[in-house]
Write an enzyme that holds these catalytic residues in place. Structure first.
Site, short mmCIF file in Angstrom:
data_model
loop_
_atom_site.label_atom_id
_atom_site.label_comp_id
_atom_site.label_asym_id
_atom_site.label_seq_id
_atom_site.Cartn_x
_atom_site.Cartn_y
_atom_site.Cartn_z
N ARG A 1 0.83 -1.22 0.00
CA ARG A 1 0.00 0.00 0.00
C ARG A 1 0.86 1.27 0.00
NH1 ARG A 1 -2.12 -3.50 -1.58
NH2 ARG A 1 -3.58 -4.86 -0.57
N SER B 1 -10.96 -0.08 4.51
CA SER B 1 -10.23 -0.32 5.77
C SER B 1 -9.61 0.99 6.26
CB SER B 1 -9.12 -1.33 5.55
OG SER B 1 -9.69 -2.57 5.22
N GLU C 1 -4.79 3.85 7.29
CA GLU C 1 -4.56 3.72 5.84
C GLU C 1 -5.19 4.93 5.14
OE1 GLU C 1 -5.48 -0.11 4.10
OE2 GLU C 1 -6.07 0.81 2.21
C1 LIG Z 1 -15.55 -0.23 0.10
C2 LIG Z 1 -14.06 -0.05 -0.09
C3 LIG Z 1 -13.26 -1.16 -0.22
C4 LIG Z 1 -11.88 -1.01 -0.41
N1 LIG Z 1 -11.11 -2.14 -0.57
C5 LIG Z 1 -9.79 -2.01 -0.81
C6 LIG Z 1 -8.99 -3.19 -1.05
O1 LIG Z 1 -9.47 -4.32 -1.06
N2 LIG Z 1 -7.67 -3.00 -1.27
C7 LIG Z 1 -7.09 -1.76 -1.31
O2 LIG Z 1 -5.88 -1.65 -1.54
N3 LIG Z 1 -7.83 -0.63 -1.08
C8 LIG Z 1 -9.16 -0.73 -0.85
N4 LIG Z 1 -9.92 0.40 -0.64
C9 LIG Z 1 -9.27 1.74 -0.62
C10 LIG Z 1 -9.24 2.45 -2.00
O3 LIG Z 1 -10.09 1.82 -2.90
C11 LIG Z 1 -7.82 2.48 -2.54
O4 LIG Z 1 -6.94 3.11 -1.64
C12 LIG Z 1 -7.71 3.20 -3.90
O5 LIG Z 1 -6.39 3.03 -4.37
C13 LIG Z 1 -8.01 4.70 -3.82
O6 LIG Z 1 -8.06 5.22 -5.14
P1 LIG Z 1 -8.72 6.64 -5.41
O7 LIG Z 1 -8.67 6.93 -6.86
O8 LIG Z 1 -10.05 6.69 -4.77
O9 LIG Z 1 -7.69 7.59 -4.66
P2 LIG Z 1 -8.02 8.82 -3.69
O10 LIG Z 1 -8.69 8.29 -2.46
O11 LIG Z 1 -8.71 9.89 -4.43
O12 LIG Z 1 -6.56 9.29 -3.29
C14 LIG Z 1 -5.72 8.47 -2.52
C15 LIG Z 1 -4.30 9.02 -2.62
O13 LIG Z 1 -3.85 8.86 -3.95
C16 LIG Z 1 -3.41 10.11 -4.47
N5 LIG Z 1 -3.76 10.12 -5.89
C17 LIG Z 1 -4.97 9.82 -6.43
N6 LIG Z 1 -4.89 9.91 -7.77
C18 LIG Z 1 -3.63 10.28 -8.06
C19 LIG Z 1 -2.92 10.55 -9.27
N7 LIG Z 1 -3.50 10.44 -10.48
N8 LIG Z 1 -1.61 10.91 -9.20
C20 LIG Z 1 -0.99 11.02 -7.99
N9 LIG Z 1 -1.61 10.79 -6.82
C21 LIG Z 1 -2.91 10.42 -6.86
C22 LIG Z 1 -4.14 11.17 -3.68
O14 LIG Z 1 -3.40 12.38 -3.64
C23 LIG Z 1 -4.20 10.52 -2.31
O15 LIG Z 1 -3.04 10.76 -1.57
C24 LIG Z 1 -11.30 0.29 -0.45
C25 LIG Z 1 -12.13 1.41 -0.31
C26 LIG Z 1 -13.49 1.25 -0.15
C27 LIG Z 1 -14.34 2.47 -0.07
#
Ligand SMILES: Cc1cc2nc3c(=O)[nH]c(=O)nc-3n(C[C@H](O)[C@H](O)[C@H](O)COP(=O)(O)OP(=O)(O)OC[C@H]3O[C@@H](n4cnc5c(N)ncnc54)[C@H](O)[C@@H]3O)c2cc1C
Length: 322
Positions: free
Chosen positions: A176, A226, A301
């Site tokens: 992660r 999480s 996280e």
């Molecule tokens: C119901 C649920 C289940 C989940 N299950 C999992 C799982 O099984 N495994 C897992 O690993 N995670 C899980 N997650 C967490 C989440 O899905 C991940 O962390 C995912 O990678 C977040 O992506 P996002 O586009 O929403 O990023 P955001 O939440 O928008 O951003 C997260 C971080 O990434 C950075 N970021 C986003 N886009 C970019 C970009 N283009 N360039 C540079 N930095 C960027 C942001 O600045 C921030 O620091 C879950 C979340 C939910 C709500």
């Protein structure tokens, strides 16, 4: 604070893709947060690069977000420019065993495209909500796999607006975590290399993963997945965070609208009207109870976004609130 002239210049660069006074509760996955002064959604690497150059020239603070699935926005909202990287399925191109994908693509769409192309290797991501950029930034995954394992290269834009090409080996992927936590680069696209597989087998595997996730995770109420990361030392003696929080009797623990899920104790759900302050208060309480019971301090996280656009571990929110 952005001036009217800043907003005009930004709008000139990204016409029809700039919005003012956006309630973050409308776009954030947790459905919390005050108003963002300005949200801009650039399209493609050239526009992203020009946007960063403009921010540099005008000294505009900005924060980058994807699908907000791992973010907690402050109740006070966002004064910095919010750059939201968004895209659609037209940003996916399959070439043999490789897929080029834009960072704004919704991750589960990417897994569906791979399945349709008969390519295997990212089924574990089919239920992970997030943009491809967010998945790469977080090196997200499930079933002890991570997106980093399937990546060949990543395209990004650095803090000066220069376009960078990195091999996956230079992305510092660990659990992660990636090199992007420590630099100002904005991921704009990536190439994945997958293996040929039978479409039906891939589809069945994805359906089974989705069924398991639906049974395990609270999907009815807004949440950010999480909240705390697993810690190997704690895991060995006490188990994963969800089990430890459950054993501490914290399922259903509530402050305001924020509740420790009864389905999965490492999830905090917005049961209605939760504020960021509620969620942070529940996190602090859970952390303190678990610390007293096990001697381990849970690490979040989830990442916290301050009004200034500073983004860091949700623990930083303590310093912000202090
Ligand atoms: C119901 C649920 C289940 C989940 N299950 C999992 C799982 O099984 N495994 C897992 O690993 N995670 C899980 N997650 C967490 C989440 O899905 C991940 O962390 C995912 O990678 C977040 O992506 P996002 O586009 O929403 O990023 P955001 O939440 O928008 O951003 C997260 C971080 O990434 C950075 N970021 C986003 N886009 C970019 C970009 N283009 N360039 C540079 N930095 C960027 C942001 O600045 C921030 O620091 C879950 C979340 C939910 C709500």
């Amino acid at each position: 604070m952005l001036s009217a002239a800043d907003i005009r210049a930004l709008r000139g660069l990204c016409p029809n893709r700039l919005h003012v006074d956006v309630p973050l509760g409308r776009i954030s996955r947790w459905r919390v947060g005050g108003k963002a002064d300005v949200v801009v959604r650039p399209r493609g690497v050239a526009q992203l690069s020009a946007l960063i150059r403009l921010c540099l020239e005008r000294r505009l603070p900005y924060v980058v977000v994807g699908a907000t699935s791992n973010l907690l926005f402050a109740d006070e909202g966002l004064r910095a420019l919010c750059i939201q990287v968004q895209g659609d399925t037209s940003d996916i191109a399959v070439r043999g065993n490789e897929i080029d994908v834009g960072a704004g693509v919704w991750g589960p769409y990417l897994t569906l495209s791979a399945m349709h192309a008969g390519l295997t290797g990212i089924e574990h991501l089919c239920g992970v909500p997030g943009s491809v950029g967010g998945l790469i930034y977080m090196n997200a995954g499930s079933q002890r796999k991570s997106i980093g394992n399937a990546l060949v290269r990543v395209v990004s834009v650095d803090g000066n607006g220069a376009v960078m090409h990195r091999d996956a080996a230079d992305c510092g992927f660990t659990t992660r975590h990636s090199v992007f936590h420590g630099n100002r680069e904005i991921i704009s696209g990536a190439t994945l290399r997958l293996a040929p597989g039978a479409r039906d087998t891939i589809r069945r595997e994805m359906m089974s993963i989705m069924a398991a996730r639906r049974a395990k995770f609270p999907l009815r109420f807004p949440n950010c997945g999480s909240v705390f990361v697993s810690n190997p030392a704690m895991y060995e003696r006490w188990g994963p965070p969800g089990a430890v929080i459950e054993q501490a009797g914290l399922k259903g623990f509530r402050i305001g609208g924020a509740v420790v899920s009864r389905l999965h104790a490492n999830f905090i759900v917005n049961a209605g009207g939760a504020t960021a302050a509620d969620i942070l208060a529940v996190m602090r309480h859970v952390r303190s109870v678990v610390h007293q019971r096990t001697g381990h301090l849970l690490q979040p996280e989830v990442r916290f976004v301050e009004p200034s656009g500073q983004i860091g571990s949700a623990l930083d929110a303590d310093a912000y609130a202090a």
